[in-house]
Design a protein around this motif. Structure first.
Motif, PDB file in Angstrom:
ATOM      1  N   ARG A  88      -9.377  -2.397  -3.264  1.00 33.09           N
ATOM      2  CA  ARG A  88     -10.090  -1.121  -3.207  1.00 33.09           C
ATOM      3  C   ARG A  88     -11.045  -1.084  -2.013  1.00 33.09           C
ATOM      4  O   ARG A  88     -11.227  -0.035  -1.375  1.00 33.09           O
ATOM      5  CB  ARG A  88     -10.841  -0.868  -4.509  1.00 33.09           C
ATOM      6  N   ARG A 103       0.857  -1.182   0.000  1.00 34.75           N
ATOM      7  CA  ARG A 103       0.000   0.000   0.000  1.00 34.75           C
ATOM      8  C   ARG A 103       0.896   1.236   0.000  1.00 34.75           C
ATOM      9  O   ARG A 103       1.562   1.537   0.997  1.00 34.75           O
ATOM     10  CB  ARG A 103      -0.928  -0.003   1.206  1.00 34.75           C
ATOM     11  N   TRP A 123      -0.902  -1.116  -4.463  1.00 35.44           N
ATOM     12  CA  TRP A 123      -1.888  -0.035  -4.504  1.00 35.44           C
ATOM     13  C   TRP A 123      -1.142   1.285  -4.431  1.00 35.44           C
ATOM     14  O   TRP A 123      -0.251   1.470  -3.610  1.00 35.44           O
ATOM     15  CB  TRP A 123      -2.859  -0.148  -3.331  1.00 35.44           C
ATOM     16  N   GLU A 165      -8.181  -6.491  -7.535  1.00 37.62           N
ATOM     17  CA  GLU A 165      -8.376  -5.038  -7.477  1.00 37.62           C
ATOM     18  C   GLU A 165      -9.612  -4.680  -6.666  1.00 37.62           C
ATOM     19  O   GLU A 165      -9.580  -3.745  -5.845  1.00 37.62           O
ATOM     20  CB  GLU A 165      -8.488  -4.444  -8.886  1.00 37.62           C
ATOM     21  N   VAL A 169      -4.344   0.034  -9.043  1.00 39.15           N
ATOM     22  CA  VAL A 169      -3.853  -1.258  -8.559  1.00 39.15           C
ATOM     23  C   VAL A 169      -3.063  -1.958  -9.654  1.00 39.15           C
ATOM     24  O   VAL A 169      -3.535  -2.106 -10.782  1.00 39.15           O
ATOM     25  CB  VAL A 169      -5.014  -2.167  -8.115  1.00 39.15           C
TER      26      VAL A 169
END
Length: 372
Positions: A227, A200, A282, A223, A240
């Motif tokens: 999310r 992340r 991400w 993805e 992503v």
């Protein structure tokens, strides 16, 4: 000195002429327009005297153009943003920030240039592509995400499990710009994680997350789940990058995907991420690239002029309506469509997969890459 033996069949006329200690590897017969975020066209720079910004289009066709490009870049003051990388060690789940010297950026332009340099410098000669010593370099270029036309691409470089040589792949979509907005212009992925992880990256920070529940899932599911975890379900916010089961199982033709549909598909580098147990990345942030430029207003004006000129071209209009596959029938008619592993250049059913046929029969909506 970089390990130039990784690609023994490619020479670089610029480095050879200058007796350089570090060689850039370009294919001498390429005849393509440099993509902005991948390499350098159009490239924005200031002259040392007037500080005025110009846009130059380079079409790479022979060694003379390479030499011209090198001379121009080294005799001008290039407009470079504060270019920094994140070196991510998957073995110990640590990372650190590294900045790239301006001189190095001048000599090795864009994601492909810098990625080639770093890979040949840092990946040891003769290693297995699935060795812990192999690395993946995910890199943007100087204009990625700036608002310039075609500035949405990023480049991936590493030792290819498919060929055993230096491998690279390029992808569009939104990941390149969002990586820069997240605070980093590129990533160096090294080591191996014992268990599946996803990264992340937000506003200059990187966190390691357990990806066990994602392992085995395709990129669309991956993805969606990520999310949900970051509480950002809108596809217009963040991006992503992920691998699917092919990468996890180290298929030598596995792609690295981003934004569900976009693929860095060449040379099987998705398999290297699978071997390293890196499932996804991400990227999201609020970095303003225009504020880091020498003259953002001038840049914006010149970029708009270039965009207007490009969009007025019939080829651009056809690409907007039909996508890259608008070239399918044309390429096939010229005998240049790779068929049956390049044993032939004509495919009898090319029309069935052409932009014209697909638009007429299946098209529901259009979604372009960043800056296109």
């Amino acid at each position: 000195m970089p390990n130039v033996d990784m690609i023994p069949h490619i020479k670089n006329p610029i480095a050879n002429d200058r007796n350089a200690n570090v060689k850039v590897l370009f294919h001498p017969i390429l005849s393509i327009v440099f993509i902005i975020s991948d390499t350098i066209s159009p490239f924005i720079f200031t002259t040392s005297s007037s500080k005025k910004i110009f846009l130059i289009n380079f079409v790479v066709s022979d060694t003379k153009i390479y030499k011209l490009l090198y001379i121009l870049i080294n005799r001008i003051e290039v407009v470079l943003l504060n270019f920094k990388l994140a070196r991510i060690n998957l073995s110990n789940h640590n990372w650190k920030e590294e900045k790239i010297d301006d001189k190095l950026l001048r000599n090795f332009i864009g994601g492909r240039g810098l990625g080639t340099y770093l890979a040949l410098k840092e990946i040891p000669k003769g290693i297995d592509p699935f060795s812990i010593e192999n690395k993946i370099f995910i890199l943007t270029g100087p204009l990625t995400g700036t608002g310039a036309y075609e500035s949405g691409r990023y480049h991936v470089v590493g030792k290819s499990p498919l060929t055993g040589y230096l491998g690279d792949a390029n992808s569009g979509g939104d990941f390149g710009p969002w990586l820069r907005f997240a605070g980093f212009d590129g990533l160096i992925i090294e080591g191996k994680s014992e268990d599946p992880v996803w990264l992340r990256i937000e506003n200059g920070d990187i966190k390691f997350n357990d990806a066990s529940e994602l392992w085995g899932k395709g990129v669309h599911h991956t993805e969606r789940i990520i999310r949900e975890k970051v509480n950002m379900t809108s596809e217009t916010m963040g991006s992503v990058l992920a691998i699917g089961p092919a990468g996890e199982n180290k298929s030598k033709i596995a792609a690295i995907m981003n934004d569900r549909y976009r693929a860095a598909g060449r040379t099987g580098l998705g398999a290297v991420l699978g071997d390293k147990k890196l499932k996804a990345i991400w990227a999201y942030g609020k970095r303003n690239l225009l504020k880091e430029m020498y003259d953002p207003k001038k840049f914006t004006n010149e970029a708009k002029k270039l965009t207007d000129k490009i969009m007025a071209n019939p080829v651009s209009q056809a690409l907007t309506q039909l996508g890259t596959l608008v070239l399918m029938n044309m390429t096939n008619s010229l005998g240049g469509l790779p068929t049956k592993n390049w044993t032939r250049g004509i495919y009898e059913k090319a029309f069935d997969i052409s932009g014209e046929h697909l638009a007429e029969s299946y098209l529901k909506t259009r979604k372009g890459c960043w800056g296109c």
